[in-house]
Design an enzyme around this catalytic site. Structure first.
Site, PDB file in Angstrom:
ATOM      1  N   ARG A 183       1.239 -29.837  12.858  1.00 54.67           N
ATOM      2  CA  ARG A 183       0.719 -28.509  13.307  1.00 54.67           C
ATOM      3  C   ARG A 183       0.142 -27.767  12.090  1.00 54.67           C
ATOM      4  O   ARG A 183      -0.824 -27.086  12.076  1.00 54.67           O
ATOM      5  CB  ARG A 183       1.773 -27.998  13.953  1.00 54.67           C
ATOM      6  CG  ARG A 183       2.166 -28.710  15.322  1.00 54.67           C
ATOM      7  CD  ARG A 183       3.520 -28.437  15.854  1.00 54.67           C
ATOM      8  NE  ARG A 183       3.894 -29.041  17.289  1.00 54.67           N
ATOM      9  CZ  ARG A 183       5.062 -29.028  17.757  1.00 54.67           C
ATOM     10  NH1 ARG A 183       6.084 -28.227  17.134  1.00 54.67           N
ATOM     11  NH2 ARG A 183       5.392 -29.878  18.698  1.00 54.67           N
ATOM     12  N   GLY A 190      -1.792  -5.297   9.005  1.00 59.01           N
ATOM     13  CA  GLY A 190      -3.041  -5.074   7.969  1.00 59.01           C
ATOM     14  C   GLY A 190      -2.889  -6.266   6.850  1.00 59.01           C
ATOM     15  O   GLY A 190      -3.965  -6.818   6.486  1.00 59.01           O
ATOM     16  N   HIS A 248       8.978 -23.692  10.594  1.00 58.13           N
ATOM     17  CA  HIS A 248       7.829 -24.290  11.622  1.00 58.13           C
ATOM     18  C   HIS A 248       6.613 -24.195  11.176  1.00 58.13           C
ATOM     19  O   HIS A 248       5.815 -24.912  11.422  1.00 58.13           O
ATOM     20  CB  HIS A 248       8.064 -23.771  12.859  1.00 58.13           C
ATOM     21  CG  HIS A 248       9.508 -24.076  13.864  1.00 58.13           C
ATOM     22  ND1 HIS A 248       9.509 -23.641  15.034  1.00 58.13           N
ATOM     23  CD2 HIS A 248      10.713 -24.466  13.325  1.00 58.13           C
ATOM     24  CE1 HIS A 248      10.923 -23.851  15.361  1.00 58.13           C
ATOM     25  NE2 HIS A 248      11.442 -24.584  14.352  1.00 58.13           N
ATOM     26  N   ASN A 249       6.401 -23.224  10.383  1.00 56.35           N
ATOM     27  CA  ASN A 249       5.062 -22.682   9.863  1.00 56.35           C
ATOM     28  C   ASN A 249       4.978 -23.050   8.424  1.00 56.35           C
ATOM     29  O   ASN A 249       3.784 -22.717   7.901  1.00 56.35           O
ATOM     30  CB  ASN A 249       4.582 -21.576  10.325  1.00 56.35           C
ATOM     31  CG  ASN A 249       4.941 -21.445  11.753  1.00 56.35           C
ATOM     32  OD1 ASN A 249       5.659 -20.448  12.172  1.00 56.35           O
ATOM     33  ND2 ASN A 249       4.198 -22.174  12.710  1.00 56.35           N
ATOM     34  N   ARG A 255       7.456   1.080   7.522  1.00 60.57           N
ATOM     35  CA  ARG A 255       7.611   2.399   8.156  1.00 60.57           C
ATOM     36  C   ARG A 255       8.444   2.177   9.536  1.00 60.57           C
ATOM     37  O   ARG A 255       8.969   3.061  10.174  1.00 60.57           O
ATOM     38  CB  ARG A 255       6.087   3.012   8.672  1.00 60.57           C
ATOM     39  CG  ARG A 255       5.505   3.515   7.495  1.00 60.57           C
ATOM     40  CD  ARG A 255       4.335   4.177   7.948  1.00 60.57           C
ATOM     41  NE  ARG A 255       3.688   5.170   6.797  1.00 60.57           N
ATOM     42  CZ  ARG A 255       2.441   5.059   6.717  1.00 60.57           C
ATOM     43  NH1 ARG A 255       1.530   4.778   7.533  1.00 60.57           N
ATOM     44  NH2 ARG A 255       1.898   5.709   5.529  1.00 60.57           N
ATOM     45  N   ARG A 304       7.808 -32.832  13.006  1.00 57.02           N
ATOM     46  CA  ARG A 304       6.527 -32.505  13.793  1.00 57.02           C
ATOM     47  C   ARG A 304       5.828 -31.449  13.663  1.00 57.02           C
ATOM     48  O   ARG A 304       4.525 -31.255  14.011  1.00 57.02           O
ATOM     49  CB  ARG A 304       7.224 -32.445  15.411  1.00 57.02           C
ATOM     50  CG  ARG A 304       7.995 -31.416  15.407  1.00 57.02           C
ATOM     51  CD  ARG A 304       8.595 -31.190  17.014  1.00 57.02           C
ATOM     52  NE  ARG A 304       9.082 -29.943  17.264  1.00 57.02           N
ATOM     53  CZ  ARG A 304      10.615 -29.575  17.083  1.00 57.02           C
ATOM     54  NH1 ARG A 304      11.155 -30.312  16.502  1.00 57.02           N
ATOM     55  NH2 ARG A 304      10.799 -28.348  17.340  1.00 57.02           N
ATOM     56  N   HIS A 305       6.297 -30.487  12.625  1.00 53.89           N
ATOM     57  CA  HIS A 305       5.784 -29.201  12.334  1.00 53.89           C
ATOM     58  C   HIS A 305       4.500 -29.621  11.065  1.00 53.89           C
ATOM     59  O   HIS A 305       3.840 -28.775  11.162  1.00 53.89           O
ATOM     60  CB  HIS A 305       6.945 -28.235  11.959  1.00 53.89           C
ATOM     61  CG  HIS A 305       7.986 -28.074  12.909  1.00 53.89           C
ATOM     62  ND1 HIS A 305       7.639 -27.251  13.929  1.00 53.89           N
ATOM     63  CD2 HIS A 305       9.285 -28.264  12.807  1.00 53.89           C
ATOM     64  CE1 HIS A 305       8.769 -27.143  14.692  1.00 53.89           C
ATOM     65  NE2 HIS A 305       9.742 -27.856  13.933  1.00 53.89           N
ATOM     66  N   CYS A 345       3.336  -3.070   4.075  1.00 51.62           N
ATOM     67  CA  CYS A 345       2.455  -1.825   4.404  1.00 51.62           C
ATOM     68  C   CYS A 345       3.110  -1.008   5.452  1.00 51.62           C
ATOM     69  O   CYS A 345       4.233  -1.500   5.840  1.00 51.62           O
ATOM     70  CB  CYS A 345       0.996  -2.268   4.959  1.00 51.62           C
ATOM     71  SG  CYS A 345       0.812  -3.183   6.217  1.00 51.62           S
ATOM     72  N   GLY A 346       2.455   0.042   6.054  1.00 51.27           N
ATOM     73  CA  GLY A 346       3.162   0.612   7.357  1.00 51.27           C
ATOM     74  C   GLY A 346       3.698  -0.381   8.545  1.00 51.27           C
ATOM     75  O   GLY A 346       4.720   0.088   8.714  1.00 51.27           O
ATOM     76  N   THR A 347       2.801  -1.243   8.920  1.00 51.63           N
ATOM     77  CA  THR A 347       3.518  -2.314   9.913  1.00 51.63           C
ATOM     78  C   THR A 347       3.519  -3.495   9.521  1.00 51.63           C
ATOM     79  O   THR A 347       4.082  -4.360  10.154  1.00 51.63           O
ATOM     80  CB  THR A 347       2.430  -2.216  11.197  1.00 51.63           C
ATOM     81  OG1 THR A 347       1.006  -2.673  10.644  1.00 51.63           O
ATOM     82  CG2 THR A 347       1.934  -0.891  11.656  1.00 51.63           C
ATOM     83  N   GLY A 348       2.920  -3.934   8.343  1.00 47.92           N
ATOM     84  CA  GLY A 348       2.603  -5.455   8.078  1.00 47.92           C
ATOM     85  C   GLY A 348       1.667  -5.985   8.751  1.00 47.92           C
ATOM     86  O   GLY A 348       1.424  -7.290   8.044  1.00 47.92           O
ATOM     87  N   ASP A 363       0.878  -1.104   0.025  1.00 49.04           N
ATOM     88  CA  ASP A 363       0.235   0.065   0.129  1.00 49.04           C
ATOM     89  C   ASP A 363       0.887   1.177  -0.185  1.00 49.04           C
ATOM     90  O   ASP A 363       2.180   0.960  -0.097  1.00 49.04           O
ATOM     91  CB  ASP A 363      -0.979  -0.111   1.366  1.00 49.04           C
ATOM     92  CG  ASP A 363      -0.208   0.287   2.280  1.00 49.04           C
ATOM     93  OD1 ASP A 363       0.843   0.326   2.663  1.00 49.04           O
ATOM     94  OD2 ASP A 363      -0.899   0.313   3.625  1.00 49.04           O
ATOM     95  N   HIS A 364       0.347   2.317   0.158  1.00 51.11           N
ATOM     96  CA  HIS A 364       1.001   3.574   0.363  1.00 51.11           C
ATOM     97  C   HIS A 364       2.236   3.507   1.187  1.00 51.11           C
ATOM     98  O   HIS A 364       3.331   4.111   1.145  1.00 51.11           O
ATOM     99  CB  HIS A 364       0.152   4.943   0.390  1.00 51.11           C
ATOM    100  CG  HIS A 364      -0.482   4.807   1.591  1.00 51.11           C
ATOM    101  ND1 HIS A 364      -1.726   3.804   1.548  1.00 51.11           N
ATOM    102  CD2 HIS A 364      -0.595   5.269   2.762  1.00 51.11           C
ATOM    103  CE1 HIS A 364      -2.353   4.187   2.862  1.00 51.11           C
ATOM    104  NE2 HIS A 364      -1.628   4.998   3.474  1.00 51.11           N
TER     105      HIS A 364
END
Length: 145
Positions: free
Chosen positions: A136, A70, A98-99, A109, A132-133, A65-68, A8-9
Site C-alpha cells: 500500500r 498546513g 501502517h503508513n 494551538r 500487507r502495508h 503549526c497552529g493545527t498541523g 511557524d509562529h
C-alpha cells in the site's frame, strides 16, 4: 536517529520544548526555525524539513503549526515524504505501523504539549509493520512519479 524539526509562529513555543524533549530521548535534532513568535509562512519552514527527510539527511521530521494541517499539506508535496497531521498517540502509532510515516505534523494551538510529547515519543519509537502495508505504501509513493 536524526530528527529535523521546524515550526511557524503558531507552533514556535511547543517546538522549543519538543526539541529539548527529542534530545532527552537520545536523538540528534536539527532545528530549521522559526526562531520566535513573529508571524511567518508555514511552507517556508515545512519545506526544508521535508527536504531533509527526503534526501536522507534526517531520518524523521517533526513540524508544528497552529493545527498541523498546513505543515502536512506542504511537507507531503515533497517526493519521498509521508506526512500527516496527528492529534493522538494512537494515530501516531498507526501512522508509523501502517503508513511508514516519516514526518509528523502537530497542532501547537489545539493539542496540549504533554499529548504532543507522547505523540512524538510514539512516532519516533514505533516501527513500520511492512507486510500487507508495504504494498500500500509503495502504491502511495508511486504517485510521486
Amino acid at each position: 536517529m536524526r530528527v529535523a524539526i521546524a515550526a511557524d509562529h503558531g507552533g514556535f513555543e511547543q517546538k522549543e520544548q519538543l526539541k529539548a524533549y527529542i534530545a532527552e530521548l537520545g536523538h540528534e535534532v536539527e532545528d530549521f526555525g522559526t526562531t520566535n513568535e513573529k508571524s511567518v509562512d508555514y511552507p517556508d519552514y515545512a519545506l526544508p524539513v521535508a527536504q531533509a527527510v527526503s534526501s536522507g539527511s534526517a531520518d524523521r521530521g517533526v513540524l508544528v503549526c497552529g493545527t498541523g494541517i498546513g505543515m502536512a499539506l506542504t511537507a507531503d508535496k515533497v517526493a519521498g515524504v509521508r506526512a500527516s497531521s496527528i492529534t493522538s498517540p494512537q494515530f501516531a502509532e498507526l501512522f508509523r505501523q501502517h503508513n511508514n510515516g516519516n514526518v509528523v505534523c502537530l497542532s501547537g494551538r489545539f493539542v496540549d504539549l504533554d499529548v504532543n510529547k507522547e505523540i512524538v515519543k510514539v512516532f519516533l519509537s514505533t516501527d513500520f509493520e511492512g507486510g500487507r502495508h508495504a504494498q500500500r505504501v509503495e502504491k502511495i509513493m508511486a504517485l510521486d512519479d
